[in-house]
Design a protein around this motif. Structure first.
Motif, PDB file in Angstrom:
ATOM      1  N   ARG A  26       0.940  -1.422   0.260  1.00  0.00           N
ATOM      2  CA  ARG A  26       0.112  -0.519  -0.465  1.00  0.00           C
ATOM      3  C   ARG A  26       0.886   1.120  -0.262  1.00  0.00           C
ATOM      4  O   ARG A  26       1.497   1.830   1.273  1.00  0.00           O
ATOM      5  CB  ARG A  26      -1.345   0.228   1.332  1.00  0.00           C
ATOM      6  N   HIS A  27       0.684   2.238  -1.218  1.00  0.00           N
ATOM      7  CA  HIS A  27       1.464   3.311  -0.955  1.00  0.00           C
ATOM      8  C   HIS A  27       0.577   4.579  -1.261  1.00  0.00           C
ATOM      9  O   HIS A  27      -0.725   4.622  -1.124  1.00  0.00           O
ATOM     10  CB  HIS A  27       2.081   2.962  -2.479  1.00  0.00           C
ATOM     11  N   ALA A  28       1.200   5.554  -0.996  1.00  0.00           N
ATOM     12  CA  ALA A  28      -0.208   7.098  -0.629  1.00  0.00           C
ATOM     13  C   ALA A  28       0.661   7.474  -2.070  1.00  0.00           C
ATOM     14  O   ALA A  28       1.257   7.823  -2.327  1.00  0.00           O
ATOM     15  CB  ALA A  28       0.386   7.720   0.588  1.00  0.00           C
ATOM     16  N   PHE A  29      -0.719   8.439  -2.313  1.00  0.00           N
ATOM     17  CA  PHE A  29      -0.805   9.203  -3.764  1.00  0.00           C
ATOM     18  C   PHE A  29      -1.930  10.405  -3.930  1.00  0.00           C
ATOM     19  O   PHE A  29      -2.313  10.610  -3.129  1.00  0.00           O
ATOM     20  CB  PHE A  29      -0.925   8.455  -5.197  1.00  0.00           C
ATOM     21  N   ALA A  30      -0.849  11.151  -4.261  1.00  0.00           N
ATOM     22  CA  ALA A  30      -1.355  12.736  -3.962  1.00  0.00           C
ATOM     23  C   ALA A  30      -2.467  12.972  -4.794  1.00  0.00           C
ATOM     24  O   ALA A  30      -2.412  12.010  -6.244  1.00  0.00           O
ATOM     25  CB  ALA A  30      -0.184  13.345  -5.319  1.00  0.00           C
ATOM     26  N   GLY A  31      -3.877  13.731  -4.520  1.00  0.00           N
ATOM     27  CA  GLY A  31      -4.737  13.799  -5.638  1.00  0.00           C
ATOM     28  C   GLY A  31      -5.782  13.193  -5.162  1.00  0.00           C
ATOM     29  O   GLY A  31      -5.432  12.251  -3.776  1.00  0.00           O
ATOM     30  N   THR A  32      -6.160  12.718  -6.204  1.00  0.00           N
ATOM     31  CA  THR A  32      -7.370  11.091  -5.907  1.00  0.00           C
ATOM     32  C   THR A  32      -7.626  10.232  -6.290  1.00  0.00           C
ATOM     33  O   THR A  32      -7.070  10.998  -7.733  1.00  0.00           O
ATOM     34  CB  THR A  32      -9.213  12.197  -5.772  1.00  0.00           C
ATOM     35  N   ARG A  33      -8.441   8.883  -6.490  1.00  0.00           N
ATOM     36  CA  ARG A  33      -8.186   7.796  -6.428  1.00  0.00           C
ATOM     37  C   ARG A  33      -8.590   8.314  -8.057  1.00  0.00           C
ATOM     38  O   ARG A  33      -8.207   7.621  -9.643  1.00  0.00           O
ATOM     39  CB  ARG A  33      -8.611   6.600  -6.701  1.00  0.00           C
ATOM     40  N   LEU A  34      -9.443   9.031  -8.512  1.00  0.00           N
ATOM     41  CA  LEU A  34     -10.324   9.677  -9.780  1.00  0.00           C
ATOM     42  C   LEU A  34      -9.636  10.510 -10.755  1.00  0.00           C
ATOM     43  O   LEU A  34     -10.078  10.389 -12.114  1.00  0.00           O
ATOM     44  CB  LEU A  34     -11.465  10.577  -9.443  1.00  0.00           C
ATOM     45  N   ASP A  35      -8.600  10.864 -10.027  1.00  0.00           N
ATOM     46  CA  ASP A  35      -7.665  11.669 -10.675  1.00  0.00           C
ATOM     47  C   ASP A  35      -6.717  11.126 -11.529  1.00  0.00           C
ATOM     48  O   ASP A  35      -5.524  11.472 -12.142  1.00  0.00           O
ATOM     49  CB  ASP A  35      -7.590  12.972 -10.138  1.00  0.00           C
ATOM     50  N   THR A  36      -6.549   9.976 -11.160  1.00  0.00           N
ATOM     51  CA  THR A  36      -4.545   9.225 -12.047  1.00  0.00           C
ATOM     52  C   THR A  36      -5.356   8.392 -13.044  1.00  0.00           C
ATOM     53  O   THR A  36      -6.541   8.231 -13.223  1.00  0.00           O
ATOM     54  CB  THR A  36      -4.684   8.748 -10.603  1.00  0.00           C
ATOM     55  N   GLY A  37      -4.329   7.988 -13.954  1.00  0.00           N
ATOM     56  CA  GLY A  37      -4.041   7.423 -14.805  1.00  0.00           C
ATOM     57  C   GLY A  37      -3.380   5.909 -14.388  1.00  0.00           C
ATOM     58  O   GLY A  37      -3.476   5.538 -13.290  1.00  0.00           O
ATOM     59  N   THR A  69       5.950   7.387   6.776  1.00  0.00           N
ATOM     60  CA  THR A  69       6.768   8.890   7.418  1.00  0.00           C
ATOM     61  C   THR A  69       7.159   9.787   7.015  1.00  0.00           C
ATOM     62  O   THR A  69       6.582  11.413   7.119  1.00  0.00           O
ATOM     63  CB  THR A  69       8.512   7.767   7.762  1.00  0.00           C
ATOM     64  N   LEU A  70       6.714  10.191   5.479  1.00  0.00           N
ATOM     65  CA  LEU A  70       6.801  11.091   4.791  1.00  0.00           C
ATOM     66  C   LEU A  70       5.198  12.276   5.305  1.00  0.00           C
ATOM     67  O   LEU A  70       5.417  13.652   5.424  1.00  0.00           O
ATOM     68  CB  LEU A  70       6.933  11.011   3.330  1.00  0.00           C
ATOM     69  N   LEU A  71       3.867  11.525   5.284  1.00  0.00           N
ATOM     70  CA  LEU A  71       3.263  12.112   4.972  1.00  0.00           C
ATOM     71  C   LEU A  71       2.453  12.223   6.280  1.00  0.00           C
ATOM     72  O   LEU A  71       2.259  13.396   7.264  1.00  0.00           O
ATOM     73  CB  LEU A  71       1.655  11.515   5.033  1.00  0.00           C
ATOM     74  N   LYS A  72       3.253  11.655   7.392  1.00  0.00           N
ATOM     75  CA  LYS A  72       3.744  11.789   9.195  1.00  0.00           C
ATOM     76  C   LYS A  72       4.376  13.453   9.507  1.00  0.00           C
ATOM     77  O   LYS A  72       3.576  14.141   9.992  1.00  0.00           O
ATOM     78  CB  LYS A  72       4.058  11.237  10.252  1.00  0.00           C
ATOM     79  N   ALA A  73       5.171  13.398   8.666  1.00  0.00           N
ATOM     80  CA  ALA A  73       5.842  14.544   9.137  1.00  0.00           C
ATOM     81  C   ALA A  73       5.194  15.799   7.834  1.00  0.00           C
ATOM     82  O   ALA A  73       5.055  17.471   8.647  1.00  0.00           O
ATOM     83  CB  ALA A  73       7.252  14.485   7.890  1.00  0.00           C
ATOM     84  N   MET A  74       4.349  15.811   6.564  1.00  0.00           N
ATOM     85  CA  MET A  74       4.003  16.914   5.816  1.00  0.00           C
ATOM     86  C   MET A  74       2.983  17.382   7.141  1.00  0.00           C
ATOM     87  O   MET A  74       2.794  18.876   7.367  1.00  0.00           O
ATOM     88  CB  MET A  74       3.449  15.873   5.277  1.00  0.00           C
ATOM     89  N   LYS A  75       2.309  15.931   7.785  1.00  0.00           N
ATOM     90  CA  LYS A  75       0.908  16.818   8.243  1.00  0.00           C
ATOM     91  C   LYS A  75       1.433  17.026   9.786  1.00  0.00           C
ATOM     92  O   LYS A  75       0.841  17.819  10.549  1.00  0.00           O
ATOM     93  CB  LYS A  75      -0.074  15.467   7.840  1.00  0.00           C
TER      94      LYS A  75
END
Length: 79
Positions: A26-37, A69-75
């Motif tokens: 499971r990875h985190a991606f920016a935006g929403t799932r509907l916006d991806t290709g 870890t990156l998302l935790k640091a961002m928030k």
């Protein structure tokens, strides 16, 4: 007075990843799932093919600790 920060949207998705014995992580991606290709860059900096995971994929895929870890640091977690 400071302006409120816009909330960044992101989503988690199990994707094919050779680093896992299960074959998916499971990875985190920016935006929403509907916006991806068909592929996108995760927060950890790696690019992955995006597919529709099964319910079992969600259960068995481990979470990418770099993305987490990156998302935790961002928030600013923990608070």
């Amino acid at each position: 007075m400071s302006q409120p920060q816009p909330q960044q949207r992101y989503f988690w998705l199990p994707v094919p990843d050779e680093s896992s014995t299960y074959g998916l992580v499971r990875h985190a991606f920016a935006g929403t799932r509907l916006d991806t290709g068909t592929a996108d860059e995760a927060f950890c900096g790696n690019t992955f093919a995006l597919a529709n995971p099964s319910e079992m994929d969600w259960i068995h895929a481990k979470t990418c600790q770099d993305c987490n870890t990156l998302l935790k640091a961002m928030k600013g977690w923990p608070r």
